[in-house]
Write a protein that holds these residues in place. Structure first.
Motif, short mmCIF file in Angstrom:
data_model
loop_
_atom_site.label_atom_id
_atom_site.label_comp_id
_atom_site.label_asym_id
_atom_site.label_seq_id
_atom_site.Cartn_x
_atom_site.Cartn_y
_atom_site.Cartn_z
N UNK A 59 42.36 44.47 30.56
CA UNK A 59 41.50 44.87 31.66
C UNK A 59 40.18 45.46 31.15
N UNK A 60 40.10 45.69 29.85
CA UNK A 60 38.85 46.16 29.25
C UNK A 60 37.93 45.01 28.85
N UNK A 61 38.44 43.80 28.92
CA UNK A 61 37.66 42.63 28.51
C UNK A 61 36.62 42.25 29.56
N UNK A 62 35.49 41.81 29.09
CA UNK A 62 34.40 41.40 29.99
C UNK A 62 34.81 40.20 30.84
N UNK A 63 35.63 39.32 30.30
CA UNK A 63 36.05 38.14 31.06
C UNK A 63 36.89 38.53 32.27
N UNK A 64 37.74 39.54 32.10
CA UNK A 64 38.55 40.01 33.23
C UNK A 64 37.65 40.54 34.34
N UNK A 65 36.67 41.36 33.99
CA UNK A 65 35.79 41.96 35.00
C UNK A 65 34.85 40.94 35.62
N UNK A 66 34.43 39.94 34.84
CA UNK A 66 33.59 38.89 35.41
C UNK A 66 34.36 38.09 36.46
N UNK A 67 35.60 37.74 36.13
CA UNK A 67 36.43 36.99 37.08
C UNK A 67 36.76 37.84 38.29
N UNK A 68 37.03 39.11 38.08
CA UNK A 68 37.35 40.02 39.18
C UNK A 68 36.16 40.22 40.09
N UNK A 69 34.98 40.37 39.51
CA UNK A 69 33.76 40.53 40.32
C UNK A 69 33.48 39.28 41.14
N UNK A 70 33.69 38.12 40.55
CA UNK A 70 33.49 36.86 41.29
C UNK A 70 34.48 36.76 42.45
N UNK A 71 35.74 37.10 42.19
CA UNK A 71 36.76 37.05 43.23
C UNK A 71 36.44 38.05 44.35
N UNK A 75 35.53 46.65 52.15
CA UNK A 75 36.95 46.99 52.03
C UNK A 75 37.76 45.83 51.49
N UNK A 76 37.45 44.64 51.94
CA UNK A 76 38.16 43.46 51.45
C UNK A 76 37.87 43.24 49.96
N UNK A 77 36.63 43.47 49.55
CA UNK A 77 36.27 43.33 48.13
C UNK A 77 37.02 44.37 47.29
N UNK A 78 37.10 45.59 47.78
CA UNK A 78 37.84 46.64 47.07
C UNK A 78 39.30 46.26 46.92
N UNK A 79 39.89 45.73 47.98
CA UNK A 79 41.29 45.30 47.90
C UNK A 79 41.47 44.16 46.90
N UNK A 80 40.49 43.27 46.80
CA UNK A 80 40.57 42.19 45.82
C UNK A 80 40.57 42.74 44.39
N UNK A 81 39.74 43.75 44.15
CA UNK A 81 39.69 44.38 42.82
C UNK A 81 41.02 45.09 42.53
N UNK A 82 41.51 45.84 43.49
CA UNK A 82 42.78 46.54 43.29
C UNK A 82 43.93 45.57 43.06
N UNK A 83 43.93 44.46 43.80
CA UNK A 83 44.97 43.44 43.61
C UNK A 83 44.90 42.86 42.21
#
Length: 65
Positions: free
Chosen positions: A4-16, A50-58
């Motif tokens: 979860x510290x990897x940039x690829x994880x956060x890039x994919x999560x931000x896109x989602x 709120x939906x975006x926050x839930x996507x990040x938490x998921x």
């Protein structure tokens, strides 16, 4: 599997999260136009955020399991 510290994880999560927010915003606009939902712009943005926050938490929960 990326950390979860990897940039690829956060890039994919931000896109989602962005896609989820956009889908929620479009859905709220369509429901408002159809007369099924009566919300102002501020509440539409709150729903999308709120939906975006839930996507990040998921993404974080699925990453940990």
């Amino acid at each position: 599997m990326a950390s979860i510290l990897a940039a690829t994880f956060w890039a994919a999560t931000a896109e989602r999260a962005g896609r989820t927010a956009a889908q929620t915003l479009v859905a709220s606009l369509a429901l408002n136009a159809a007369g099924l939902l009566d919300v102002d712009s501020g509440r539409r943005l709150s729903l999308a955020g709120g939906a975006a926050l839930l996507a990040v938490l998921t993404a974080l929960v699925w990453k940990e399991s």
